[in-house]
Design a protein around this motif. Structure first.
Motif, PDB file in Angstrom:
ATOM      1  N   ARG A  39       5.258  -4.029  -8.871  1.00 43.10           N
ATOM      2  CA  ARG A  39       4.069  -4.126  -8.033  1.00 43.10           C
ATOM      3  C   ARG A  39       2.775  -4.144  -8.830  1.00 43.10           C
ATOM      4  NH1 ARG A  39       6.182   1.357  -6.214  1.00 43.10           N
ATOM      5  NH2 ARG A  39       5.277   2.820  -7.678  1.00 43.10           N
ATOM      6  N   ALA A  40       2.834  -3.911 -10.138  1.00 44.87           N
ATOM      7  CA  ALA A  40       1.616  -3.894 -10.947  1.00 44.87           C
ATOM      8  C   ALA A  40       0.870  -5.220 -10.888  1.00 44.87           C
ATOM      9  CB  ALA A  40       1.956  -3.559 -12.395  1.00 44.87           C
ATOM     10  N   TRP A  47      -0.461  -5.322  -2.099  1.00 47.90           N
ATOM     11  CA  TRP A  47       0.007  -3.956  -2.299  1.00 47.90           C
ATOM     12  C   TRP A  47      -0.015  -3.180  -0.983  1.00 47.90           C
ATOM     13  CZ3 TRP A  47      -1.658  -1.577  -7.568  1.00 47.90           C
ATOM     14  CH2 TRP A  47      -0.863  -0.485  -7.871  1.00 47.90           C
ATOM     15  N   PRO A  65       0.633   2.285 -10.721  1.00 41.42           N
ATOM     16  CA  PRO A  65       1.303   0.988 -10.855  1.00 41.42           C
ATOM     17  C   PRO A  65       2.449   1.007 -11.854  1.00 41.42           C
ATOM     18  CG  PRO A  65      -0.834   0.954 -11.926  1.00 41.42           C
ATOM     19  CD  PRO A  65      -0.767   2.248 -11.176  1.00 41.42           C
TER      20      PRO A  65
END
Length: 602
Positions: A39-40, A47, A65
């Motif tokens: 998800r970074a 997000w 993250p």
């Protein structure tokens, strides 16, 4: 132990054959890895959408993250006994992920139909295609691109191959497969087969048959015979995608739950930011695929994997052929007798030494590659260990060094058969495969006149009419992937088996499938080219003399090729309507042949 020269040769030619395709696949894996982890890389809006419904504790962790997030792809439904236990797995996995400093989300579900329910029914015409639908559904689940790894929850026939194919499209991710285990043993397989035969002969009532079947298929977990579902579980261990010894632990037990939690911890440990990063695309390489093929042959596994393994390998950029299966079978001893190849079930197999014993024997005989990458770490030797609980904590120990029941498992130097359980057939009727492990040696060769049918129901009707007399080879055509989705024809087994019990010599030749439960009837399956594409089966007529010799690998019609082709080919009946079959016309039109994996994806 040095590798067996035949296994080394097959591996080398697979690597050479696949060189360009595999290089392209690995380049895509590396490109996906370089785009960033989990998800970074998501925008703030991405997000927020991804975690809007997460509980508070997970939302706080999500703000970091660098904290791993694990995607769960589940085939849960409560119609499949094998998949019913998965209902509570996500909750267990989420708790285990939190304990490992990570989060976990159900990324998506995939369809999971039960061949046991659709067997002999029109719905079976969707069964094989469901594998590619599952692969695409896995892709939909993981394409959110918010994950550092994935856990795949699936067991049965087309489900594990579909999950493997779909996950390999995300080969930069670590992926661990999480089984739920087999149901406990019910009535003996001999008793189940006895009642089925009596019913086929009109000597048992439907109520008696139903009572027998319900005493066999009686609770949560995988069906206990060694069909495609349990062959899948063997493959996941041989290919290094399970935790060691996870395949055949019963559901609802403390050990089963501990293994599920451990799979969660492990997928976190081998994530993209770790020193032990283990992407699935590197686990499934040429050696892992050969290990899977050898395991299938050594245990007398499902003929369906002469389709599924081909498609699974192609998803990793690896090209295997039926000739590879044939050459490996010639040097792989048959180590297991599990129903329908014997009377034991998979619980008995597991108790006799199970996968740990099989892995040790194959490695010590030089028939499997030890130097592979697995989700448990480097080397297949790890899989000759078995899990257990020590003071409530999961641990592993060396598995049985000797078989605990020589009627079920035998060592490689004293096997049930010197060759593997599946063999290649070729001749002027095309190419196909035959499962020999349950067929008595004296019944593996037959020369007899053909009785030709365009549908399995026609054969069953001929039996009821008393027309199936004498020795014969039943040709059931227009059952290939393009014709009608290649349904399993397992409903023919009791009838043909009954005729054998009466003293007739019979066999089956078809461009369809029989089942992972192919038994004592010699059956040439997956014949290609299939009849609807002008294969030789389209030209066969009643009374033609056919020779099937599994020992020699020959299937031929005793007719000059010119005389055969001078005939007008048979014409297939239109595909039926209803039960979803209309929705799959595009797949019938696009599907590849059986030897290419019967896939619409490759």
């Amino acid at each position: 132990m040095a590798m067996h020269e035949a296994v080394a040769a097959v591996t080398a030619r697979i690597r050479e054959r696949s060189r360009d395709r595999r290089a392209d696949y690995l380049a895509r894996v590396d490109e996906a890895k370089s785009s960033g982890a989990g998800r970074a890389k998501l925008s703030c809006a991405n997000w927020a959408h991804a975690f809007a419904a997460a509980p508070g504790e997970d939302k706080r962790r999500i703000m970091d993250p660098a904290a791993p997030n694990i995607g769960i792809v589940t085939a849960y439904n409560d119609m499949l006994s094998a998949h019913q236990p998965y209902e509570h797995f996500p909750e267990l996995i989420r708790a285990a992920a939190r304990a490992a400093g990570a989060t976990a989300q159900v990324a998506g579900g995939v369809p999971a139909m039960c061949d046991g329910v659709t067997q002999g029914r029109p719905g079976m015409e969707l069964s094989l295609f469901s594998r590619d639908v599952i692969a695409m559904a896995t892709g939909v689940a993981l394409t959110h691109d918010a994950f550092d790894g994935a856990l795949c929850l699936g067991i049965c026939d087309k489900i594990v191959p579909g999950l493997v194919i779909g996950s390999l499209a995300f080969g930069h991710l670590p992926v661990v497969f999480v089984p739920a285990g087999p149901m406990t043993s019910g009535i003996s397989n001999a008793e189940k087969a006895r009642v089925r035969t009596l019913y086929a002969d009109g000597k048992a009532t439907r109520d008696e048959l139903l009572a027998s079947e319900m005493a066999s298929y009686h609770g949560p977990g995988t069906c206990t015979f060694y069909g495609t579902a349990n062959s899948n579980q063997m493959l996941m261990e041989m290919m290094g995608l399970h935790l060691p010894g996870a395949a055949f632990v019963n559901p609802g037990t403390p050990l089963r739950e501990a293994l599920t939690a451990a799979a969660t911890h492990r997928v976190v440990e081998i994530g993209p930011r770790s020193q032990s990063y283990t992407p699935m695309g590197r686990v499934v390489d040429e050696k892992a695929v050969v290990n899977g093929m050898v395991g299938l042959l050594a245990t007398g596994g499902s003929t369906n994997h002469t389709l599924h393994l081909v498609a699974m390998a192609r998803a990793a950029g690896i090209e295997i052929t039926w000739d590879d299966f044939g050459d490996l079978s010639a040097v792989t001893p048959l180590l297991a007798r599990v129903y329908p190849n014997g009377q034991a079930d998979v619980n008995h197999f597991h108790a006799a030494g199970g996968m740990a014993f099989v892995v040790r024997e194959l490695l010590d005989a030089g028939l499997a590659h030890e130097d592979v990458l697995t989700v448990a770490g480097p080397g297949l030797r790890r899989y000759q260990q078995e899990p257990y609980l020590e003071d409530g904590r999961l641990a592993w120990r060396e598995g049985a060094a000797e078989s605990l029941d020589l009627n079920i498992l035998r060592p490689a130097n004293d096997p049930f058969d010197k060759e593997g359980g599946i063999r290649l057939l070729a001749g002027n009727m095309g190419r196909g495969v035959i499962k020999t492990s349950a067929v008595k040696p004296e019944q593996r060769a037959l020369e007899a006149p053909a009785k030709v049918f365009d549908d399995q129901d026609d054969l069953l009707a001929a039996f009821k009419a008393g027309d199936l007399t004498g020795d014969f080879i039943a040709v059931v055509r227009f059952q290939g992937p393009k014709a009608n989705g290649m349904p399993e024809l397992h409903n023919l087994s009791p009838t043909l088996g009954l005729l054998m019990d009466r003293g007739q010599k019979v066999a089956l030749v078809t461009d369809g499938r029989m089942s992972g439960a192919s038994g004592k009837v010699p059956a040439a399956l997956h014949m290609t080219p299939e009849a609807i594409e002008g294969g030789p089966l389209a030209y066969v007529r009643d009374g033609d003399l056919i020779r099937l010799d599994a020992e020699a690998g020959v299937l031929e019609i005793k007719l000059a090729p010119a005389a055969l082709k001078a005939r007008d080919p048979a014409v297939k009946r239109p595909v039926g309507h209803g039960l979803g079959r209309e929705l799959f016309g595009h797949m019938r039109a696009a599907v590849s042949g059986a030897e290419a994996g019967a896939s619409v994806l490759f």
